[in-house]
Design an enzyme around this catalytic site. Structure first.
Site, PDB file in Angstrom:
ATOM      1  N   LYS A  22       0.834  -1.209   0.000  1.00 33.55           N
ATOM      2  CA  LYS A  22       0.000   0.000   0.000  1.00 33.55           C
ATOM      3  C   LYS A  22       0.867   1.257   0.000  1.00 33.55           C
ATOM      4  CE  LYS A  22      -1.672   1.688   3.999  1.00 33.55           C
ATOM      5  NZ  LYS A  22      -1.388   3.118   4.187  1.00 33.55           N
ATOM      6  N   ASN A  23       1.871   1.293   0.884  1.00 30.35           N
ATOM      7  CA  ASN A  23       2.651   2.518   1.046  1.00 30.35           C
ATOM      8  C   ASN A  23       3.568   2.797  -0.140  1.00 30.35           C
ATOM      9  OD1 ASN A  23       1.410   2.963   3.436  1.00 30.35           O
ATOM     10  ND2 ASN A  23       3.197   2.581   4.748  1.00 30.35           N
ATOM     11  N   ARG A 101      -3.904  10.650   4.938  1.00 30.21           N
ATOM     12  CA  ARG A 101      -2.817  11.615   4.965  1.00 30.21           C
ATOM     13  C   ARG A 101      -1.953  11.558   3.703  1.00 30.21           C
ATOM     14  NH1 ARG A 101       0.654  14.357   8.354  1.00 30.21           N
ATOM     15  NH2 ARG A 101       2.801  13.923   7.857  1.00 30.21           N
ATOM     16  N   CYS A 125      -4.426  13.294  13.498  1.00 31.45           N
ATOM     17  CA  CYS A 125      -4.971  11.972  13.259  1.00 31.45           C
ATOM     18  C   CYS A 125      -4.758  11.160  14.519  1.00 31.45           C
ATOM     19  CB  CYS A 125      -4.316  11.302  12.061  1.00 31.45           C
ATOM     20  SG  CYS A 125      -2.723  10.638  12.429  1.00 31.45           S
ATOM     21  N   ARG A 130       1.146  14.791  13.442  1.00 36.94           N
ATOM     22  CA  ARG A 130       1.599  14.543  12.073  1.00 36.94           C
ATOM     23  C   ARG A 130       1.515  15.764  11.155  1.00 36.94           C
ATOM     24  NH1 ARG A 130      -0.448   8.637  10.210  1.00 36.94           N
ATOM     25  NH2 ARG A 130       1.466   8.598   9.006  1.00 36.94           N
ATOM     26  N   PRO A 131       2.312  16.787  11.422  1.00 40.16           N
ATOM     27  CA  PRO A 131       2.282  17.974  10.561  1.00 40.16           C
ATOM     28  C   PRO A 131       2.914  17.715   9.188  1.00 40.16           C
ATOM     29  CG  PRO A 131       3.986  18.179  12.238  1.00 40.16           C
ATOM     30  CD  PRO A 131       3.280  16.888  12.505  1.00 40.16           C
ATOM     31  N   ASP A 133       5.056  20.207   7.840  1.00 40.66           N
ATOM     32  CA  ASP A 133       6.019  21.305   7.702  1.00 40.66           C
ATOM     33  C   ASP A 133       7.238  20.940   6.849  1.00 40.66           C
ATOM     34  OD1 ASP A 133       6.408  19.577   9.907  1.00 40.66           O
ATOM     35  OD2 ASP A 133       7.898  20.921  10.772  1.00 40.66           O
ATOM     36  N   ASP A 315       5.231   0.646  11.914  1.00 42.44           N
ATOM     37  CA  ASP A 315       4.010   0.002  11.414  1.00 42.44           C
ATOM     38  C   ASP A 315       3.886  -1.463  11.851  1.00 42.44           C
ATOM     39  OD1 ASP A 315       3.196   2.315  10.255  1.00 42.44           O
ATOM     40  OD2 ASP A 315       3.627   1.737   8.192  1.00 42.44           O
ATOM     41  N   ILE A 337       8.828   7.076  16.678  1.00 39.15           N
ATOM     42  CA  ILE A 337       8.435   7.777  15.441  1.00 39.15           C
ATOM     43  C   ILE A 337       7.178   8.626  15.662  1.00 39.15           C
ATOM     44  CG2 ILE A 337       7.857   7.514  12.976  1.00 39.15           C
ATOM     45  CD1 ILE A 337      10.605   6.406  13.518  1.00 39.15           C
ATOM     46  N   ARG A 407      -8.472  -0.477   5.056  1.00 44.19           N
ATOM     47  CA  ARG A 407      -7.606   0.531   4.439  1.00 44.19           C
ATOM     48  C   ARG A 407      -6.272  -0.092   4.038  1.00 44.19           C
ATOM     49  NH1 ARG A 407      -6.042   5.025   8.051  1.00 44.19           N
ATOM     50  NH2 ARG A 407      -4.750   5.323   6.214  1.00 44.19           N
TER      51      ARG A 407
HETATM   52  C1  UD1 Z   1       4.611   6.908   6.296  1.00 38.92           C
HETATM   53  C2  UD1 Z   1       3.735   5.673   6.153  1.00 38.92           C
HETATM   54  C3  UD1 Z   1       3.237   5.207   7.512  1.00 38.92           C
HETATM   55  C4  UD1 Z   1       4.415   5.005   8.460  1.00 38.92           C
HETATM   56  C5  UD1 Z   1       5.315   6.240   8.503  1.00 38.92           C
HETATM   57  C6  UD1 Z   1       6.581   6.024   9.312  1.00 38.92           C
HETATM   58  C7  UD1 Z   1       2.739   5.959   3.955  1.00 38.92           C
HETATM   59  C8  UD1 Z   1       1.529   6.217   3.143  1.00 38.92           C
HETATM   60  N1  UD1 Z   1       2.616   5.986   5.277  1.00 38.92           N
HETATM   61  O1  UD1 Z   1       3.794   7.931   6.836  1.00 38.92           O
HETATM   62  O2  UD1 Z   1       2.527   3.968   7.329  1.00 38.92           O
HETATM   63  O3  UD1 Z   1       3.916   4.759   9.768  1.00 38.92           O
HETATM   64  O4  UD1 Z   1       5.708   6.613   7.169  1.00 38.92           O
HETATM   65  O5  UD1 Z   1       7.293   4.938   8.833  1.00 38.92           O
HETATM   66  O6  UD1 Z   1       3.798   5.685   3.431  1.00 38.92           O
HETATM   67  N2  UD1 Z   1       6.576  14.730  10.523  1.00 38.92           N
HETATM   68  C9  UD1 Z   1       6.677  16.069  10.815  1.00 38.92           C
HETATM   69  N3  UD1 Z   1       6.596  16.972   9.779  1.00 38.92           N
HETATM   70  C10 UD1 Z   1       6.416  16.571   8.475  1.00 38.92           C
HETATM   71  C11 UD1 Z   1       6.317  15.204   8.189  1.00 38.92           C
HETATM   72  C12 UD1 Z   1       6.412  14.301   9.238  1.00 38.92           C
HETATM   73  O7  UD1 Z   1       6.834  16.466  11.979  1.00 38.92           O
HETATM   74  O8  UD1 Z   1       6.334  17.444   7.585  1.00 38.92           O
HETATM   75  C13 UD1 Z   1       6.685  13.732  11.633  1.00 38.92           C
HETATM   76  C14 UD1 Z   1       5.436  12.880  11.799  1.00 38.92           C
HETATM   77  O9  UD1 Z   1       4.475  13.519  12.614  1.00 38.92           O
HETATM   78  C15 UD1 Z   1       6.018  11.631  12.434  1.00 38.92           C
HETATM   79  C16 UD1 Z   1       7.395  11.510  11.789  1.00 38.92           C
HETATM   80  O10 UD1 Z   1       7.692  12.801  11.275  1.00 38.92           O
HETATM   81  O11 UD1 Z   1       6.160  11.794  13.814  1.00 38.92           O
HETATM   82  C17 UD1 Z   1       7.497  10.505  10.655  1.00 38.92           C
HETATM   83  O12 UD1 Z   1       6.458  10.734   9.734  1.00 38.92           O
HETATM   84  P1  UD1 Z   1       6.575  10.371   8.181  1.00 38.92           P
HETATM   85  O13 UD1 Z   1       7.792   9.556   7.951  1.00 38.92           O
HETATM   86  O14 UD1 Z   1       6.418  11.628   7.398  1.00 38.92           O
HETATM   87  O15 UD1 Z   1       5.300   9.466   7.995  1.00 38.92           O
HETATM   88  P2  UD1 Z   1       4.275   9.451   6.800  1.00 38.92           P
HETATM   89  O16 UD1 Z   1       4.979   9.710   5.505  1.00 38.92           O
HETATM   90  O17 UD1 Z   1       3.090  10.272   7.130  1.00 38.92           O
END
Ligand code: UD1
Length: 428
Positions: A22-23, A101, A125, A130-131, A133, A315, A337, A407
């Protein structure tokens, strides 16, 4: 809302075909926005998140065609063809983005191809704030003018995006994917530092390369991209789902018995295998998958800490906690994480697990056995941990709010049921 009824005490025995990831599939689908020619994706899993992404892409003028039958367990699964001759809209509405997301991944590609994007902020969520930025900083560095208004991120790049050096302060899978796709169509060179090394990033990079992108370093912490004027048609096969693999690899230790995970790629779950072996579970790598069997008796407690790839995946944390809840000894599980990814704890506790949470750390004292109960799925991975626990428990468990499972886990009741689990969906 559908529920899943599981009767514990039925050992597993048989083959489970591992679906496409999926990811990986979600960002790969978004890559269609980068070209006016057709992108063909094989091994697309049949999941609600995939349908959501298809619905979102259709709003931008993407034509989608799906062929093939996943039930046949065929080599290529479902084949999805996406064609974006013209981008007819650049707005991603709140109603879709809040449900998934990964919708935010359209931000960079829309900007790169159409010069503008208006994408709803995902909002909080269940597993934390999960911002986005980091996504925004990367695109800003590439020349996007960004404003936040009414819960939306509006951005313009009227003269196109320009290559830039982006050093991420910490690793983000989504931000790496957004920046990588945008950089493929930006002017000049982009250097992305401290990027995610998840296999899904490499899968995306390989597909972009097949579409004509010039990318080097994916799979390492620094990626170099030479932007192209245009990308073209390509065919790509989605890699197998390492989270589905890891989840089912824990199933025999909970339910008893043995399973063969057909099509699993063992190299993608490198952090899990030694942990399973340490716990006393028999795992054997073969040419076309992974054989896992229960050695009988209770398994041993092992400590883990979640980390970006190649570390232990967040995950799989909930599933591993379910596994540890019946281990001999106490397991210490640290989630680094996400700040709020222990919502499965109260549900596992309802089934008799002995778990205490102290900040980022959960202490799981193994109990002799779990007991069936009514439980609530709170997020995707938490819900499957409850299914695993239910297979180990005495009596009946009803997992409510099953839409989370749909999902991300393709035909779970069919796959486990075919191996002897007593699991059925109660339709509402
Ligand atoms: C992806 C995966 C999800 C997995 C996660 C971590 C998909 C569709 N989803 O989610 O299943 O659990 O990776 O392996 O691939 N963060 C910020 N700012 C940002 C982006 C992220 O602070 O702009 C933080 C998040 O809140 C979190 C951490 O960084 O605490 C990691 O998030 P991220 O790696 O971005 O996860 P996703 O891509 O949302």
């Amino acid at each position: 809302m559908d529920r899943i009824l599981v009767r514990g005490g039925h050992p597993l025995n048989g083959d489970i075909h591992i679906s496409g990831a999926k990811n990986a599939a979600l960002p790969l689908m978004v890559a269609t926005l980068l070209t006016d020619e057709s992108l063909e994706l094989a091994n697309i899993p049949h999941l609600v998140d995939i349908s959501q992404m298809a619905k979102l892409l259709a709003q931008f003028g993407v034509e989608l065609n799906i062929n093939g039958n996943p039930k046949a367990g065929s080599e290529d699964g479902r084949l999805l063809t996406l064609t974006t001759r013209n981008v007819t809209s650049t707005e991603a509405p709140y109603d879709i983005v809040r449900k998934m997301r990964a919708s935010f991944l359209v931000f960079g590609p829309l900007l790169a191809r159409a010069g503008q994007a208006r994408v709803s902020l995902p909002g909080g969520c269940a597993i934390g704030a999960r911002p986005v930025d980091l996504h925004l900083k990367a695109l800003e560095a590439m020349g996007a003018e960004i404003v936040l208004e009414e819960g939306y991120v509006s951005a313009k790049a009227p003269y196109g995006l320009t290559g830039a050096r982006v050093a991420f302060p910490f690793v983000s899978v989504g931000a790496t994917e957004n920046a990588l796709m945008a950089a493929s169509l930006a002017r000049g060179e982009t250097v992305l530092e401290n990027v995610a090394r998840e296999p899904e990033i490499s899968d995306l990079a390989e597909c972009l390369i097949a579409m004509g992108a010039q990318i080097e370093g994916h799979g390492t912490s620094t990626i170099h991209v030479q932007g192209q004027d245009r990308l073209h048609a390509a065919h790509h096969r989605v890699l197998p789902d390492r989270i589905e693999t890891g989840t089912y690899a824990m199933a025999p230790a909970m339910a008893g018995g043995s399973v063969f995970l057909k099509g699993a790629r063992v190299d993608l779950i490198g952090a899990l295998l030694p942990v399973l072996r340490q716990a006393g579970i028999h795992v054997e790598e073969t040419e076309d998958g992974l054989f896992v069997s229960d050695k009988g008796g209770r398994h041993k407690a092992v400590d883990i800490e979640t980390e970006p790839y190649p570390g232990f995946p967040t995950d799989l944390q909930a599933q591993f906690m379910a596994l540890m809840s019946t281990a001999i000894g106490t397991s210490h599980i640290k989630e680094v994480i996400f700040e709020n990814r222990f919502m499965h704890v109260p549900e596992l506790t309802r089934m008799g697990a002995d778990i205490t949470v102290d900040g980022q750390m959960a202490h799981v004292k193994g109990v002799d056995h779990l007991k069936g109960a009514q439980v609530m799925a709170t997020d995707l991975r938490a819900s499957v941990s409850l299914v695993l626990a239910a297979m180990a428990a005495e009596g009946e468990t009803v997992v409510n709010r099953v839409y989370h499972l749909d999902r991300g886990f393709e035909r779970i009741e069919e796959k486990l049921g075919a191996c002897g689990a007593s699991i059925e969906r109660i339709k509402e």
